[in-house]
Design a protein around this motif. Structure first.
Motif, PDB file in Angstrom:
ATOM      1  N   GLY A  71      -0.560 -14.861  12.480  1.00 42.25           N
ATOM      2  CA  GLY A  71      -1.334 -16.197  12.322  1.00 42.25           C
ATOM      3  C   GLY A  71      -0.978 -16.184  10.895  1.00 42.25           C
ATOM      4  N   ASP A  72      -2.026 -15.629  10.121  1.00 46.34           N
ATOM      5  CA  ASP A  72      -2.823 -15.892   8.344  1.00 46.34           C
ATOM      6  C   ASP A  72      -2.391 -14.749   7.487  1.00 46.34           C
ATOM      7  OD1 ASP A  72      -4.751 -15.149   9.253  1.00 46.34           O
ATOM      8  OD2 ASP A  72      -5.909 -16.379   9.584  1.00 46.34           O
ATOM      9  N   ARG A  73      -2.335 -13.798   8.519  1.00 41.84           N
ATOM     10  CA  ARG A  73      -1.731 -12.465   7.441  1.00 41.84           C
ATOM     11  C   ARG A  73      -1.198 -11.861   7.560  1.00 41.84           C
ATOM     12  NH1 ARG A  73      -7.452  -8.644   8.874  1.00 41.84           N
ATOM     13  NH2 ARG A  73      -6.809  -9.456  11.137  1.00 41.84           N
ATOM     14  N   PHE A  74      -0.308 -10.435   7.001  1.00 44.43           N
ATOM     15  CA  PHE A  74       0.389  -9.921   6.654  1.00 44.43           C
ATOM     16  C   PHE A  74       0.219  -8.213   7.473  1.00 44.43           C
ATOM     17  CE2 PHE A  74       2.145 -12.715   3.558  1.00 44.43           C
ATOM     18  CZ  PHE A  74       2.603 -13.024   3.584  1.00 44.43           C
ATOM     19  N   SER A  75       1.266  -8.088   7.946  1.00 40.16           N
ATOM     20  CA  SER A  75       1.315  -6.126   8.682  1.00 40.16           C
ATOM     21  C   SER A  75       2.104  -5.280   7.668  1.00 40.16           C
ATOM     22  CB  SER A  75       1.345  -6.030   9.783  1.00 40.16           C
ATOM     23  OG  SER A  75       2.202  -7.014  10.790  1.00 40.16           O
ATOM     24  N   LEU A  76       1.850  -4.485   7.425  1.00 33.86           N
ATOM     25  CA  LEU A  76       3.146  -3.078   7.865  1.00 33.86           C
ATOM     26  C   LEU A  76       3.424  -2.383   8.497  1.00 33.86           C
ATOM     27  CD1 LEU A  76       5.256  -3.176   4.567  1.00 33.86           C
ATOM     28  CD2 LEU A  76       3.582  -1.804   3.342  1.00 33.86           C
ATOM     29  N   LEU A  77       4.796  -2.371   8.562  1.00 36.57           N
ATOM     30  CA  LEU A  77       5.094  -0.538   8.948  1.00 36.57           C
ATOM     31  C   LEU A  77       5.721  -0.518   8.260  1.00 36.57           C
ATOM     32  CD1 LEU A  77       6.872  -0.221  13.025  1.00 36.57           C
ATOM     33  CD2 LEU A  77       7.667   0.461  10.497  1.00 36.57           C
ATOM     34  N   LYS A  78       5.631   1.118   7.972  1.00 33.17           N
ATOM     35  CA  LYS A  78       5.901   2.448   7.527  1.00 33.17           C
ATOM     36  C   LYS A  78       5.824   3.485   8.264  1.00 33.17           C
ATOM     37  CE  LYS A  78       7.024   5.558   3.711  1.00 33.17           C
ATOM     38  NZ  LYS A  78       6.021   5.467   2.879  1.00 33.17           N
ATOM     39  N   GLN A  79       7.553   3.678   8.202  1.00 35.83           N
ATOM     40  CA  GLN A  79       7.451   5.491   8.961  1.00 35.83           C
ATOM     41  C   GLN A  79       8.270   6.624   8.282  1.00 35.83           C
ATOM     42  OE1 GLN A  79      10.461   5.471  11.823  1.00 35.83           O
ATOM     43  NE2 GLN A  79       9.793   7.385  13.394  1.00 35.83           N
ATOM     44  N   HIS A 102      10.553   8.365   7.398  1.00 37.41           N
ATOM     45  CA  HIS A 102      11.685   9.416   7.941  1.00 37.41           C
ATOM     46  C   HIS A 102      11.682  10.819   8.074  1.00 37.41           C
ATOM     47  CE1 HIS A 102      16.158  10.592   9.550  1.00 37.41           C
ATOM     48  NE2 HIS A 102      15.520  11.270   8.008  1.00 37.41           N
ATOM     49  N   VAL A 103      11.058  12.027   7.572  1.00 34.40           N
ATOM     50  CA  VAL A 103      10.892  13.468   6.804  1.00 34.40           C
ATOM     51  C   VAL A 103       9.796  13.955   8.153  1.00 34.40           C
ATOM     52  CG1 VAL A 103      10.066  15.561   6.545  1.00 34.40           C
ATOM     53  CG2 VAL A 103      11.634  13.217   5.061  1.00 34.40           C
ATOM     54  N   THR A 104       8.356  13.297   9.191  1.00 33.20           N
ATOM     55  CA  THR A 104       8.118  13.583   9.487  1.00 33.20           C
ATOM     56  C   THR A 104       7.372  12.572  10.849  1.00 33.20           C
ATOM     57  OG1 THR A 104       5.852  11.961   8.730  1.00 33.20           O
ATOM     58  CG2 THR A 104       6.544  14.126   7.636  1.00 33.20           C
ATOM     59  N   LYS A 105       8.539  11.214  10.769  1.00 28.25           N
ATOM     60  CA  LYS A 105       8.449  10.810  11.419  1.00 28.25           C
ATOM     61  C   LYS A 105       7.102   9.873  12.214  1.00 28.25           C
ATOM     62  CE  LYS A 105      12.982  10.789  12.516  1.00 28.25           C
ATOM     63  NZ  LYS A 105      13.180  11.953  11.440  1.00 28.25           N
ATOM     64  N   LYS A 106       5.944   9.967  11.438  1.00 31.32           N
ATOM     65  CA  LYS A 106       4.605   8.952  10.882  1.00 31.32           C
ATOM     66  C   LYS A 106       4.451   7.902  10.573  1.00 31.32           C
ATOM     67  CE  LYS A 106       1.590   9.744   7.981  1.00 31.32           C
ATOM     68  NZ  LYS A 106       0.906  10.638   7.171  1.00 31.32           N
ATOM     69  N   ILE A 107       3.962   7.230  12.068  1.00 32.52           N
ATOM     70  CA  ILE A 107       4.226   5.906  11.655  1.00 32.52           C
ATOM     71  C   ILE A 107       2.837   5.298  10.809  1.00 32.52           C
ATOM     72  CG2 ILE A 107       4.831   3.565  12.413  1.00 32.52           C
ATOM     73  CD1 ILE A 107       6.580   4.936  14.503  1.00 32.52           C
ATOM     74  N   GLU A 108       2.832   4.620   9.713  1.00 30.67           N
ATOM     75  CA  GLU A 108       1.975   3.714   9.588  1.00 30.67           C
ATOM     76  C   GLU A 108       1.921   1.855   9.361  1.00 30.67           C
ATOM     77  OE1 GLU A 108      -0.115   5.651   5.668  1.00 30.67           O
ATOM     78  OE2 GLU A 108       2.115   5.944   5.809  1.00 30.67           O
ATOM     79  N   PRO A 168       0.935  -1.150   0.358  1.00 29.43           N
ATOM     80  CA  PRO A 168       0.592   0.096  -0.011  1.00 29.43           C
ATOM     81  C   PRO A 168       0.631   1.072   0.031  1.00 29.43           C
ATOM     82  CG  PRO A 168       0.065  -1.161   1.933  1.00 29.43           C
ATOM     83  CD  PRO A 168       1.246  -1.874   1.221  1.00 29.43           C
ATOM     84  N   CYS A 169       2.346   1.109   0.496  1.00 33.90           N
ATOM     85  CA  CYS A 169       2.977   2.369  -0.162  1.00 33.90           C
ATOM     86  C   CYS A 169       4.431   1.826   0.216  1.00 33.90           C
ATOM     87  CB  CYS A 169       3.004   2.960   1.926  1.00 33.90           C
ATOM     88  SG  CYS A 169       3.502   1.738   2.911  1.00 33.90           S
ATOM     89  N   GLY A 170       5.272   2.540  -0.448  1.00 27.46           N
ATOM     90  CA  GLY A 170       6.618   2.656  -0.809  1.00 27.46           C
ATOM     91  C   GLY A 170       7.544   3.107  -0.283  1.00 27.46           C
ATOM     92  N   MET A 171       8.351   3.094  -0.293  1.00 28.96           N
ATOM     93  CA  MET A 171      10.610   4.295   0.491  1.00 28.96           C
ATOM     94  C   MET A 171      10.248   5.677  -0.708  1.00 28.96           C
ATOM     95  SD  MET A 171      12.875   1.198   1.678  1.00 28.96           S
ATOM     96  CE  MET A 171      14.105   2.547   2.635  1.00 28.96           C
ATOM     97  N   ASN A 172      10.045   7.112  -0.057  1.00 33.29           N
ATOM     98  CA  ASN A 172      10.536   7.990   0.096  1.00 33.29           C
ATOM     99  C   ASN A 172      11.723   7.862   0.636  1.00 33.29           C
ATOM    100  OD1 ASN A 172       6.944   7.684   0.587  1.00 33.29           O
ATOM    101  ND2 ASN A 172       7.232   8.050  -1.813  1.00 33.29           N
TER     102      ASN A 172
END
Length: 345
Positions: free
Chosen positions: A219-227, A229-235, A202-206
């Protein structure tokens, strides 16, 4: 005589659970045969998560290996990986469901650190030791991994039963979307190994110091952490449905949480580092492990857009430890051929 008086008195089930939560893990394996109820309990992730010896992160340095427990407080303990004739200097660490893959110069160890059981795998002699690295573990099926790259991929496969290496050619998946580059290692889910370019994220590295980490969720799905670097916002994003090899290109992502915390640190220490944060999600709580710019490891606990705790693991003696999440299990390290399939790494 009252027949009820002849029956053996039994402890309340809650007390039995409490007692078993203090029993060493290797003893729990033997206790599986006591009764069906005990066996079911030992498969319950809630029981394992509440066990006194449970830990959720593994950290390795040049000289030490550590486990990190989170609940009710953060506790760091030293672990031992015994490999006869080999000094375990780990160069690469991969979490693969019940096991860890610890890659070294001469091979790798498949390790269940909770049970302290391991199996040594010699490096493929056809590969230079400097290039040897194992990225995941899974079963031998028609779909060894999900390759969304535009080029043909070559994988080395190690057969646990025969102790032999073989080459595997993986054709690229067909599709009209561009996948995003993800991580340096594969992700194992339910016996399937998904490669670096897993699916359309759903998002990439900028920015080179953006954090972007894929993990297994519930156990049966995936999660994705995105931070950012500029805003430090975590999704945090999670897949809507269960993941299978067949629909790897058609997953639907949902935003699980967005965190904007003032003065929160960057999770990628510097632009020259390949270190990404390790994390897990427990209910609405996000727990992360990351190194700062000096190589010191920290644990961050975030809930409801607030930083609950920030703890420096000062007992970790060397800077820049490798780290990964790990959920303990009572699954023994496989030692031979299975009836359903042959286990490969």
């Amino acid at each position: 005589m009252d027949s009820t008086k002849t029956k053996k008195e039994q402890l309340p089930w809650e007390l039995i659970e409490e007692v078993l939560s203090h029993v060493p893990p290797r003893s729990l394996v033997r206790f599986r045969t006591v009764c069906k109820r005990w066996n079911t309990l030992f498969n319950d992730k809630t029981f394992i998560n509440n066990h006194t010896w449970t830990f959720r992160f593994i950290l390795t340095t040049k000289s030490k290996i550590y486990s990190v427990s989170i609940n009710p407080k953060i506790v760091v303990r030293e672990l031992t990986l015994d490999i006869p004739g080999i000094q375990p200097e780990i160069k690469h660490l991969v979490d693969c469901n019940e096991f860890l893959l610890c890659c070294m110069d001469k091979g790798a160890s498949v390790w269940n650190p909770w049970l302290n059981l391991s199996r040594w795998i010699k490096a493929d002699v056809s590969e230079p030791s400097s290039r040897f690295r194992i990225d995941g573990i899974g079963y031998d099926t028609d779909n060894h991994n999900n390759n969304n790259n535009n080029m043909i991929a070559w994988w080395g496969i190690h057969d646990f039963a025969s102790e032999e290496w073989k080459d595997l050619e993986v054709e690229p998946s067909q599709g009209d979307k561009e996948p995003f580059l993800l991580t340096k290692s594969g992700v194992s889910l339910n016996g399937n190994l998904f490669s670096d370019l897993l699916c359309y994220l759903p998002c990439g590295m900028n920015h080179p110091r953006d954090a972007l980490v894929l993990r297994v969720f519930r156990g049966d799905r995936f999660s994705l952490l995105k931070q950012c670097h500029v805003t430090k916002k975590i999704e945090i994003w999670v897949t809507k449905n269960m993941i299978s090899v067949e629909d790897g290109n058609d997953v639907v992502w949902m935003n699980f949480m967005t965190l904007s915390i003032p003065n929160f640190p960057g999770l990628v220490p510097n632009k020259y580092s390949y270190s990404q944060p390790s994390y897990f999600i427990q209910h609405k709580r996000l727990v992360m492990c990351s190194c700062d710019e000096t190589g010191k490891p920290w644990i961050y606990v975030v809930e409801e857009n607030k930083l609950i705790s920030k703890v420096h693991m000062s007992s970790v003696v060397d800077p820049w430890p490798l780290h990964c999440t790990y959920f303990p299990s009572l699954v023994p390290v496989p030692g031979g051929r299975r009836k359903e399939a042959e286990l490969h790494v």
